[in-house]
Design a protein around this motif. Structure first.
Motif, short mmCIF file in Angstrom:
data_model
loop_
_atom_site.label_atom_id
_atom_site.label_comp_id
_atom_site.label_asym_id
_atom_site.label_seq_id
_atom_site.Cartn_x
_atom_site.Cartn_y
_atom_site.Cartn_z
N GLY A 127 -23.45 65.54 -4.05
CA GLY A 127 -22.98 64.05 -3.61
C GLY A 127 -23.84 63.15 -4.67
N ALA A 128 -23.36 61.99 -5.09
CA ALA A 128 -23.81 60.96 -5.89
C ALA A 128 -23.49 59.54 -5.49
N GLY A 129 -23.40 59.46 -4.06
CA GLY A 129 -23.36 58.32 -3.47
C GLY A 129 -24.52 57.48 -2.88
N GLY A 130 -24.56 56.58 -2.31
CA GLY A 130 -25.69 55.91 -1.54
C GLY A 130 -26.85 56.76 -1.27
N ALA A 131 -26.28 57.78 -0.54
CA ALA A 131 -27.50 58.66 0.25
C ALA A 131 -28.21 59.35 -0.73
N ALA A 132 -27.49 59.98 -1.79
CA ALA A 132 -28.28 60.73 -3.03
C ALA A 132 -29.14 59.73 -3.77
N ALA A 150 -24.96 67.73 -8.02
CA ALA A 150 -23.37 68.14 -8.28
C ALA A 150 -22.72 67.01 -7.53
N ASN A 151 -21.49 66.55 -8.11
CA ASN A 151 -20.68 65.88 -7.55
C ASN A 151 -19.01 66.12 -7.72
N ARG A 152 -18.27 65.67 -7.02
CA ARG A 152 -16.76 65.58 -7.21
C ARG A 152 -16.45 65.02 -8.28
N THR A 153 -16.79 63.77 -8.58
CA THR A 153 -16.73 63.07 -9.62
C THR A 153 -18.05 63.22 -10.45
N PRO A 154 -18.08 64.18 -11.37
CA PRO A 154 -19.37 64.52 -12.03
C PRO A 154 -19.80 63.54 -12.82
N GLN A 155 -19.07 62.38 -13.38
CA GLN A 155 -19.58 61.38 -14.21
C GLN A 155 -20.53 60.37 -13.09
N LYS A 156 -20.15 60.35 -12.09
CA LYS A 156 -21.10 59.78 -11.20
C LYS A 156 -22.51 60.22 -11.00
N ALA A 157 -22.53 61.66 -10.91
CA ALA A 157 -23.91 62.30 -10.86
C ALA A 157 -24.56 62.15 -12.35
N ASN A 193 -26.96 68.59 1.47
CA ASN A 193 -25.47 67.91 1.20
C ASN A 193 -25.72 66.56 1.52
N SER A 194 -25.41 65.63 0.64
CA SER A 194 -25.43 64.13 0.81
C SER A 194 -23.96 63.60 0.54
N THR A 195 -22.83 64.29 0.68
CA THR A 195 -21.60 63.80 0.58
C THR A 195 -21.25 63.53 2.19
N SER A 196 -19.97 62.66 2.09
CA SER A 196 -19.29 62.31 3.26
C SER A 196 -18.30 63.05 3.77
N ALA A 197 -18.12 64.27 3.26
CA ALA A 197 -17.00 65.23 3.27
C ALA A 197 -16.81 65.59 4.49
N ASP A 219 -27.75 69.52 5.63
CA ASP A 219 -26.84 68.64 5.80
C ASP A 219 -27.41 67.36 6.27
N MET A 220 -27.39 66.17 5.61
CA MET A 220 -27.76 64.69 5.87
C MET A 220 -26.74 64.14 7.03
N MET A 221 -25.74 64.87 7.18
CA MET A 221 -24.85 64.54 8.31
C MET A 221 -25.40 64.90 9.61
N TYR A 222 -24.82 64.75 10.76
CA TYR A 222 -25.37 65.44 12.22
C TYR A 222 -24.17 65.05 13.03
N ASP A 243 -29.56 69.90 10.10
CA ASP A 243 -28.83 68.86 9.91
C ASP A 243 -29.51 67.35 9.76
N GLY A 244 -28.99 66.35 9.78
CA GLY A 244 -29.77 65.12 9.28
C GLY A 244 -30.50 64.18 10.39
N ILE A 245 -30.53 64.76 11.50
CA ILE A 245 -31.10 63.98 12.71
C ILE A 245 -32.63 63.85 12.18
N MET A 247 -34.01 63.51 9.52
CA MET A 247 -34.21 62.67 8.34
C MET A 247 -34.00 61.22 9.00
N LEU A 248 -32.95 61.16 9.80
CA LEU A 248 -32.84 59.83 10.40
C LEU A 248 -34.17 59.18 11.29
N VAL A 249 -34.64 60.05 12.00
CA VAL A 249 -35.86 59.59 12.78
C VAL A 249 -36.91 59.60 11.92
P1 NDP Z 1 -21.04 57.22 -0.04
O1 NDP Z 1 -19.65 56.64 0.32
O2 NDP Z 1 -21.84 56.42 -0.92
O3 NDP Z 1 -20.71 58.57 -1.01
C1 NDP Z 1 -20.04 59.68 -0.57
C2 NDP Z 1 -20.16 60.89 -1.46
O4 NDP Z 1 -19.54 62.01 -0.87
C3 NDP Z 1 -19.90 60.75 -2.86
O5 NDP Z 1 -20.69 61.43 -3.61
C4 NDP Z 1 -18.36 61.55 -2.75
O6 NDP Z 1 -17.93 61.99 -4.16
C5 NDP Z 1 -18.51 62.48 -1.88
N1 NDP Z 1 -17.48 63.16 -0.99
C6 NDP Z 1 -16.96 62.30 -0.11
N2 NDP Z 1 -15.63 63.35 0.24
C7 NDP Z 1 -15.84 64.30 -0.42
C8 NDP Z 1 -15.03 65.44 -0.60
N3 NDP Z 1 -13.94 65.75 0.29
N4 NDP Z 1 -15.22 66.64 -1.29
C9 NDP Z 1 -16.48 66.23 -2.24
N5 NDP Z 1 -17.09 65.35 -2.36
C10 NDP Z 1 -16.79 64.26 -1.34
O7 NDP Z 1 -21.61 57.59 1.27
P2 NDP Z 1 -23.27 57.98 1.38
O8 NDP Z 1 -23.82 58.49 0.42
O9 NDP Z 1 -23.92 56.41 1.87
O10 NDP Z 1 -23.46 58.61 2.79
C11 NDP Z 1 -23.16 60.27 2.88
C12 NDP Z 1 -23.41 60.74 3.95
O11 NDP Z 1 -24.91 60.77 4.12
C13 NDP Z 1 -22.85 60.10 5.24
O12 NDP Z 1 -22.22 61.16 6.06
C14 NDP Z 1 -24.03 59.54 6.00
O13 NDP Z 1 -23.71 59.56 7.45
C15 NDP Z 1 -25.18 60.51 5.49
N6 NDP Z 1 -26.57 59.66 5.62
C16 NDP Z 1 -27.26 60.18 6.59
C17 NDP Z 1 -28.59 60.03 6.68
C18 NDP Z 1 -29.41 60.35 7.83
O14 NDP Z 1 -30.60 59.68 8.03
N7 NDP Z 1 -29.54 61.56 8.00
C19 NDP Z 1 -28.87 58.61 5.92
C20 NDP Z 1 -28.05 58.09 4.99
C21 NDP Z 1 -26.68 58.73 4.75
P3 NDP Z 1 -17.25 61.07 -5.12
O15 NDP Z 1 -18.18 60.40 -5.86
O16 NDP Z 1 -16.58 62.13 -5.97
O17 NDP Z 1 -16.33 60.23 -4.58
#
Ligand code: NDP
Length: 276
Positions: A127-132, A150-157, A193-197, A219-222, A243-245, A247-249
Motif C-alpha cells: 500500500g502507498a496511501g495515507g497509512a503507508a 508495493a502498491n496496486r498503482t506502482p507509481q504511487k509507491a 498490509n496498509s491497503t484498504s483492500a 494487517d493495519m486493518m482490524y 491485526d491493527g488493534i 497499532m491503534l492503541v
Molecule cells: P488510502 O485510501 O489512503 O490508501 C488505500 C491504499 O490501499 C492504496 O495504496 C490503494 O492502492 C490500496 N488498495 C485499495 N484497494 C485495493 C485493492 N483492492 N487491491 C490492492 N490495493 C488496494 O487509505 P489509508 O492508507 O489511509 O488506510 C489504509 C488502511 O489502513 C485502512 O483500512 C485503515 O483502516 C487502516 N489504518 C489503520 C490504522 C491503525 O491504527 N490500525 C491507522 C491508519 C490506517 P492504489 O494506490 O492503487 O489505489
C-alpha cells in the motif's frame, strides 16, 4: 475546568479513540474529556478553530483530514515531516503543534508487544496511501535490512519512496518500490498490509513464496476474526499473524503522552479490545 480533547474526521462515529482515551484517563487519573467531532468535508479548519475557541487543547485527526492538519500546524515533529501528514494536534497558546503517531504506534506494536525486532529483517509494506505514508519513516528508523513498498498503482509507491530516499540519501538496494507481480521470487520476514483492500473483502495479488518461514503478517486493518489478508497469509505460510488493534492503541498512547506528558499502559486496553 476539565481539559477537552477530541477526534475529528468524516465519518467519525466508528472511531474507537473516545473509548481508548477514556481508559487512559481513568488509568492515569488525568482530568479530561475526549469527544468526537464530525467536520464537514469543506469545513476542517473552521471546526478546529471552533474547538480551540471553546478551550479545546488537542485533537486526533482521522480521514480525510490528515493532510489538511499538516498544512494547518505552525510547527511539526520530524515524524510528521517524514509523513507529510498529521494525526495529532496540540494547541499551545497561539501556536498549533502537529505530530504523526501512526508510525511509532505500528513499530511499537510489532517490536514491543509482538516482540518482533525489525532490525536486519526484510520488510514488505503493501500500500502507498495515507497509512503507508505515516508508517514509512518509522519503519526505516527501525533499520530493516531491506524495505520494499508495493502498491496496486506502482507509481504511487515510487513517488513515496523517492521522496524519503532522497531525504535520507538511501540507495535502491535498501529501499525500493514495486508492483505486486514483481515480488515473485522474493521472500520477506515481515509483511505489513496498509491497503484498504480488506474493506471490500479483497486482498492484493501476492505471489506465492513471499512469506519467509518465520514471517510475521501484520494487517493495519482490524475487525472480528481474521481479515481477508490474514486469512490469505495463513494459507501462504505466514508463521505469525497480527491485526491493527495494537497499532491503534499504541498511536493513541503516543498522542496521550504528547498532550499530557504521561505514558498510559497499553496492554490492558489492547486486552480489553481482544476480549470484546
Ligand atoms: P488510502 O485510501 O489512503 O490508501 C488505500 C491504499 O490501499 C492504496 O495504496 C490503494 O492502492 C490500496 N488498495 C485499495 N484497494 C485495493 C485493492 N483492492 N487491491 C490492492 N490495493 C488496494 O487509505 P489509508 O492508507 O489511509 O488506510 C489504509 C488502511 O489502513 C485502512 O483500512 C485503515 O483502516 C487502516 N489504518 C489503520 C490504522 C491503525 O491504527 N490500525 C491507522 C491508519 C490506517 P492504489 O494506490 O492503487 O489505489
Amino acid at each position: 475546568m476539565t481539559d477537552r480533547y477530541a477526534v475529528i474526521g468524516n465519518p467519525v462515529a466508528h472511531s474507537k479513540s473516545p473509548f481508548i482515551h477514556a481508559e487512559f484517563a481513568g488509568q492515569t487519573g488525568q482530568d479530561l474529556v475526549y469527544e468526537q467531532i464530525l467536520a464537514p468535508l469543506e469545513g476542517f479548519a473552521t471546526a478546529v478553530d471552533n474547538f480551540r475557541a471553546e478551550g479545546g487543547l488537542g485533537l486526533n485527526v482521522t480521514l480525510p483530514f490528515k493532510l489538511e492538519a499538516f498544512a494547518l500546524a505552525d510547527e511539526c515533529s520530524a515524524r510528521a515531516l517524514d509523513a507529510q501528514a498529521v494525526n495529532t494536534l496540540k494547541f499551545e497558546g497561539a501556536s498549533v503543534y502537529g505530530d504523526n503517531t501512526d508510525g511509532i504506534g505500528l513499530v511499537r506494536d510489532i517490536q514491543v508487544n509482538l516482540a518482533f525486532p525489525i532490525e536486519g529483517r526484510d520488510v514488505l509494506l503493501m500500500g502507498a496511501g495515507g497509512a503507508a505514508q505515516g508508517a514509512l519513516g518509522m519503519l526505516l528508523d527501525a533499520k530493516p535490512a531491506r524495505l520494499v513498498v508495493a502498491n496496486r498503482t506502482p507509481q504511487k509507491a515510487e513517488q513515496l519512496v523517492e521522496r524519503l530516499r532522497r531525504a535520507r540519501g538511501m540507495g535502491t538496494a535498501l529501499f525500493s518500490a514495486s508492483g505486486y507481480a514483481e515480488l515473485a521470487g522474493q521472500e520477506f520476514d515481515l509483511i505489513v498490509n496498509s491497503t484498504s483492500a480488506s474493506l471490500n473483502n479483497a486482498v492484493p495479488e501476492l505471489p506465492d513464496g513471499v512469506f519467509a518461514r518465520e514471517c510475521l503478517a501484520y494487517d493495519m486493518m482490524y475487525g472480528k476474526g481474521l481479515t481477508p489478508f490474514l486469512e490469505k497469509a495463513l494459507t501462504l505460510g505466514a508463521a505469525r499473524l497480527a491485526d491493527g488493534i495494537g497499532m491503534l492503541v499504541e498511536q493513541a498512547a503516543e498522542s496521550f503522552f504528547i498532550w499530557r506528558g504521561v505514558r498510559p499502559q497499553t496492554g490492558p486496553v489492547i486486552a480489553a479490545f481482544k476480549a470484546r
